[in-house]
Design a protein around this motif. Structure first.
Motif, PDB file in Angstrom:
ATOM      1  N   ILE A   1      31.151  57.446 -19.522  1.00 40.92           N
ATOM      2  CA  ILE A   1      30.830  56.470 -18.465  1.00 40.92           C
ATOM      3  C   ILE A   1      31.143  55.060 -18.950  1.00 40.92           C
ATOM      4  O   ILE A   1      30.772  54.667 -20.067  1.00 40.92           O
ATOM      5  N   CYS A   2      31.797  54.295 -18.097  1.00 33.90           N
ATOM      6  CA  CYS A   2      32.123  52.898 -18.415  1.00 33.90           C
ATOM      7  C   CYS A   2      30.844  52.060 -18.473  1.00 33.90           C
ATOM      8  O   CYS A   2      29.860  52.348 -17.780  1.00 33.90           O
ATOM      9  N   ALA A   3      30.918  50.984 -19.248  1.00 34.86           N
ATOM     10  CA  ALA A   3      29.775  50.085 -19.421  1.00 34.86           C
ATOM     11  C   ALA A   3      29.267  49.548 -18.072  1.00 34.86           C
ATOM     12  O   ALA A   3      28.053  49.453 -17.856  1.00 34.86           O
ATOM     13  N   GLU A   4      30.187  49.217 -17.193  1.00 38.74           N
ATOM     14  CA  GLU A   4      29.794  48.632 -15.901  1.00 38.74           C
ATOM     15  C   GLU A   4      28.915  49.596 -15.108  1.00 38.74           C
ATOM     16  O   GLU A   4      27.914  49.216 -14.509  1.00 38.74           O
ATOM     17  N   ARG A   5      29.324  50.907 -15.087  1.00 32.29           N
ATOM     18  CA  ARG A   5      28.551  51.860 -14.289  1.00 32.29           C
ATOM     19  C   ARG A   5      27.242  52.227 -14.973  1.00 32.29           C
ATOM     20  O   ARG A   5      26.266  52.540 -14.308  1.00 32.29           O
ATOM     21  N   VAL A   6      27.216  52.173 -16.315  1.00 30.49           N
ATOM     22  CA  VAL A   6      25.939  52.430 -16.995  1.00 30.49           C
ATOM     23  C   VAL A   6      24.944  51.344 -16.588  1.00 30.49           C
ATOM     24  O   VAL A   6      23.823  51.632 -16.156  1.00 30.49           O
ATOM     25  N   VAL A   7      25.368  50.091 -16.669  1.00 27.91           N
ATOM     26  CA  VAL A   7      24.391  49.008 -16.413  1.00 27.91           C
ATOM     27  C   VAL A   7      24.041  48.908 -14.928  1.00 27.91           C
ATOM     28  O   VAL A   7      22.881  48.658 -14.573  1.00 27.91           O
ATOM     29  N   LEU A   8      25.007  49.143 -14.047  1.00 30.24           N
ATOM     30  CA  LEU A   8      24.682  49.052 -12.612  1.00 30.24           C
ATOM     31  C   LEU A   8      23.787  50.208 -12.171  1.00 30.24           C
ATOM     32  O   LEU A   8      22.913  50.030 -11.318  1.00 30.24           O
ATOM     33  N   SER A   9      23.994  51.378 -12.768  1.00 29.28           N
ATOM     34  CA  SER A   9      23.124  52.508 -12.422  1.00 29.28           C
ATOM     35  C   SER A   9      21.708  52.257 -12.927  1.00 29.28           C
ATOM     36  O   SER A   9      20.727  52.537 -12.230  1.00 29.28           O
ATOM     37  N   TYR A  10      21.606  51.716 -14.124  1.00 28.26           N
ATOM     38  CA  TYR A  10      20.281  51.398 -14.670  1.00 28.26           C
ATOM     39  C   TYR A  10      19.583  50.359 -13.776  1.00 28.26           C
ATOM     40  O   TYR A  10      18.392  50.485 -13.462  1.00 28.26           O
ATOM     41  N   ALA A  11      20.347  49.355 -13.375  1.00 21.96           N
ATOM     42  CA  ALA A  11      19.778  48.302 -12.519  1.00 21.96           C
ATOM     43  C   ALA A  11      19.303  48.913 -11.200  1.00 21.96           C
ATOM     44  O   ALA A  11      18.171  48.661 -10.762  1.00 21.96           O
ATOM     45  N   GLY A  12      20.135  49.737 -10.590  1.00 19.98           N
ATOM     46  CA  GLY A  12      19.772  50.341  -9.298  1.00 19.98           C
ATOM     47  C   GLY A  12      18.569  51.259  -9.415  1.00 19.98           C
ATOM     48  O   GLY A  12      17.748  51.351  -8.508  1.00 19.98           O
ATOM     49  N   ALA A  13      18.466  51.947 -10.563  1.00 22.41           N
ATOM     50  CA  ALA A  13      17.377  52.905 -10.745  1.00 22.41           C
ATOM     51  C   ALA A  13      16.050  52.213 -11.044  1.00 22.41           C
ATOM     52  O   ALA A  13      14.989  52.707 -10.650  1.00 22.41           O
ATOM     53  N   ASN A  14      16.107  51.094 -11.754  1.00 26.06           N
ATOM     54  CA  ASN A  14      14.867  50.442 -12.194  1.00 26.06           C
ATOM     55  C   ASN A  14      14.471  49.210 -11.383  1.00 26.06           C
ATOM     56  O   ASN A  14      13.322  48.800 -11.415  1.00 26.06           O
TER      57      ASN A  14
ATOM     58  N   VAL B   1      18.051  39.977 -16.804  1.00 26.11           N
ATOM     59  CA  VAL B   1      19.393  40.290 -17.310  1.00 26.11           C
ATOM     60  C   VAL B   1      19.322  41.644 -18.006  1.00 26.11           C
ATOM     61  O   VAL B   1      18.454  41.881 -18.849  1.00 26.11           O
ATOM     62  N   LEU B   2      20.235  42.550 -17.618  1.00 23.26           N
ATOM     63  CA  LEU B   2      20.296  43.888 -18.224  1.00 23.26           C
ATOM     64  C   LEU B   2      21.684  44.052 -18.813  1.00 23.26           C
ATOM     65  O   LEU B   2      22.648  43.467 -18.315  1.00 23.26           O
ATOM     66  N   GLN B   3      21.808  44.859 -19.854  1.00 22.29           N
ATOM     67  CA  GLN B   3      23.122  45.067 -20.438  1.00 22.29           C
ATOM     68  C   GLN B   3      23.298  46.500 -20.919  1.00 22.29           C
ATOM     69  O   GLN B   3      22.306  47.190 -21.184  1.00 22.29           O
ATOM     70  N   ALA B   4      24.545  46.936 -21.010  1.00 21.57           N
ATOM     71  CA  ALA B   4      24.836  48.296 -21.477  1.00 21.57           C
ATOM     72  C   ALA B   4      26.276  48.367 -21.973  1.00 21.57           C
ATOM     73  O   ALA B   4      27.096  47.485 -21.685  1.00 21.57           O
ATOM     74  N   SER B   5      26.541  49.441 -22.715  1.00 15.33           N
ATOM     75  CA  SER B   5      27.887  49.654 -23.265  1.00 15.33           C
ATOM     76  C   SER B   5      28.451  50.963 -22.731  1.00 15.33           C
ATOM     77  O   SER B   5      27.730  51.761 -22.116  1.00 15.33           O
ATOM     78  N   ASN B   6      29.729  51.216 -22.994  1.00 15.34           N
ATOM     79  CA  ASN B   6      30.326  52.492 -22.563  1.00 15.34           C
ATOM     80  C   ASN B   6      29.788  53.635 -23.412  1.00 15.34           C
ATOM     81  O   ASN B   6      29.500  53.477 -24.601  1.00 15.34           O
ATOM     82  N   GLN B   7      29.661  54.801 -22.768  1.00 16.19           N
ATOM     83  CA  GLN B   7      29.078  55.992 -23.395  1.00 16.19           C
ATOM     84  C   GLN B   7      30.052  57.145 -23.195  1.00 16.19           C
ATOM     85  O   GLN B   7      30.198  57.647 -22.084  1.00 16.19           O
ATOM     86  N   GLU B   8      30.745  57.522 -24.261  1.00 10.00           N
ATOM     87  CA  GLU B   8      31.802  58.536 -24.137  1.00 10.00           C
ATOM     88  C   GLU B   8      31.280  59.948 -24.389  1.00 10.00           C
ATOM     89  O   GLU B   8      30.117  60.149 -24.748  1.00 10.00           O
ATOM     90  N   ASN B   9      32.174  60.908 -24.165  1.00  9.57           N
ATOM     91  CA  ASN B   9      31.813  62.317 -24.313  1.00  9.57           C
ATOM     92  C   ASN B   9      33.029  63.076 -24.829  1.00  9.57           C
ATOM     93  O   ASN B   9      34.170  62.735 -24.472  1.00  9.57           O
TER      94      ASN B   9
ATOM     95  N   VAL C   1      33.073  48.444 -24.992  1.00  4.44           N
ATOM     96  CA  VAL C   1      32.932  47.594 -23.807  1.00  4.44           C
ATOM     97  C   VAL C   1      31.455  47.238 -23.638  1.00  4.44           C
ATOM     98  O   VAL C   1      30.569  48.082 -23.847  1.00  4.44           O
ATOM     99  N   GLY C   2      31.205  46.002 -23.253  1.00  6.22           N
ATOM    100  CA  GLY C   2      29.839  45.562 -22.963  1.00  6.22           C
ATOM    101  C   GLY C   2      29.801  44.971 -21.564  1.00  6.22           C
ATOM    102  O   GLY C   2      30.734  44.270 -21.148  1.00  6.22           O
ATOM    103  N   ALA C   3      28.730  45.275 -20.844  1.00  6.53           N
ATOM    104  CA  ALA C   3      28.565  44.698 -19.504  1.00  6.53           C
ATOM    105  C   ALA C   3      27.132  44.192 -19.377  1.00  6.53           C
ATOM    106  O   ALA C   3      26.191  44.875 -19.794  1.00  6.53           O
ATOM    107  N   ALA C   4      26.990  42.992 -18.838  1.00  9.65           N
ATOM    108  CA  ALA C   4      25.646  42.431 -18.625  1.00  9.65           C
ATOM    109  C   ALA C   4      25.541  42.005 -17.174  1.00  9.65           C
ATOM    110  O   ALA C   4      26.462  41.380 -16.628  1.00  9.65           O
ATOM    111  N   VAL C   5      24.428  42.352 -16.575  1.00 11.82           N
ATOM    112  CA  VAL C   5      24.247  42.025 -15.159  1.00 11.82           C
ATOM    113  C   VAL C   5      23.047  41.096 -14.974  1.00 11.82           C
ATOM    114  O   VAL C   5      22.022  41.249 -15.637  1.00 11.82           O
ATOM    115  N   LEU C   6      23.236  40.109 -14.108  1.00 10.95           N
ATOM    116  CA  LEU C   6      22.133  39.218 -13.719  1.00 10.95           C
ATOM    117  C   LEU C   6      21.633  39.680 -12.365  1.00 10.95           C
ATOM    118  O   LEU C   6      22.408  39.822 -11.411  1.00 10.95           O
TER     119      LEU C   6
END
Ligand code: THU
Length: 159
Positions: free
Chosen positions: A71-84, A56-64, A45-50
């Motif tokens: 973590i789903c791609a959407e939450r990876v990229v939104l967390s990165y956006a919120g943090a940075n 524009v930031l983007q991220a993929s899903n990260q499994e364990n 999964v790929g998610a890109a946020v404007l």
């Protein structure tokens, strides 16, 4: 008795009906989906946020190996956006998916947890987020605001 009907509006478009920034977001999501760490589901999964500031930031899903830790791609990229970029509202989020070994793009729809995370972002910045979901190579769904996908959430249950 009163019946309450809930309606959601989803716009359906061909990819070439999207504007330049929308196409850019989808394309960034497609590129980053190829970098997914998904050795268990093989679903990339790929998610890109404007952001409001044009970033524009983007991220993929990260499994364990312990599946729920993934973590789903959407939450990876939104967390990165919120943090940075805590001062810049996310305004659009493109989501795409592809099964490992396949060329075609697969239909994806954000899970309940991601819908809740998108809702939190909308509340945090007091701005709706437009979702772009690639359904297949020829069809995109454009959804204006998470309420269309998550009606009657806790914070707007007001009968
Ligand atoms: N996944 C996402 O990253 N986003 C979605 O919208 C749906 C599901 C991930 C979670 C897991 O790594 C894999 O896709 C299979 O569910």
């Amino acid at each position: 008795m009163k019946k309450i009907n809930l309606n959601s509006e989803i716009e359906e478009l061909a990819p070439d009906e999207l504007d330049y920034i929308e196409q850019t977001l989808l394309s960034r999501a497609q590129t980053v989906a190829k970098l997914a760490y998904a050795p268990y589901s093989h679903f990339h999964v790929g998610a890109a946020v404007l952001l409001e500031n044009g970033e524009v930031l983007q991220a993929s899903n990260q499994e364990n190996a312990s599946y729920p830790v993934g973590i789903c791609a959407e939450r990876v990229v939104l967390s990165y956006a919120g943090a940075n970029y805590p001062s810049s509202a996310p305004v659009m989020l493109a989501i795409v998916a592809q099964r490992e070994g396949e060329e075609v793009w697969a239909k994806v729809s954000p899970c309940g947890m991601c819908r809740q995370a998108i809702n939190e972002c909308e509340n945090r910045f007091q701005k709706p987020i437009t979702l772009l979901i690639l359904c297949n190579d020829a069809k995109v769904h454009r959804i204006k605001g998470i309420s269309q996908l998550l009606p009657l959430k806790f914070d707007d249950f007001n009968p």
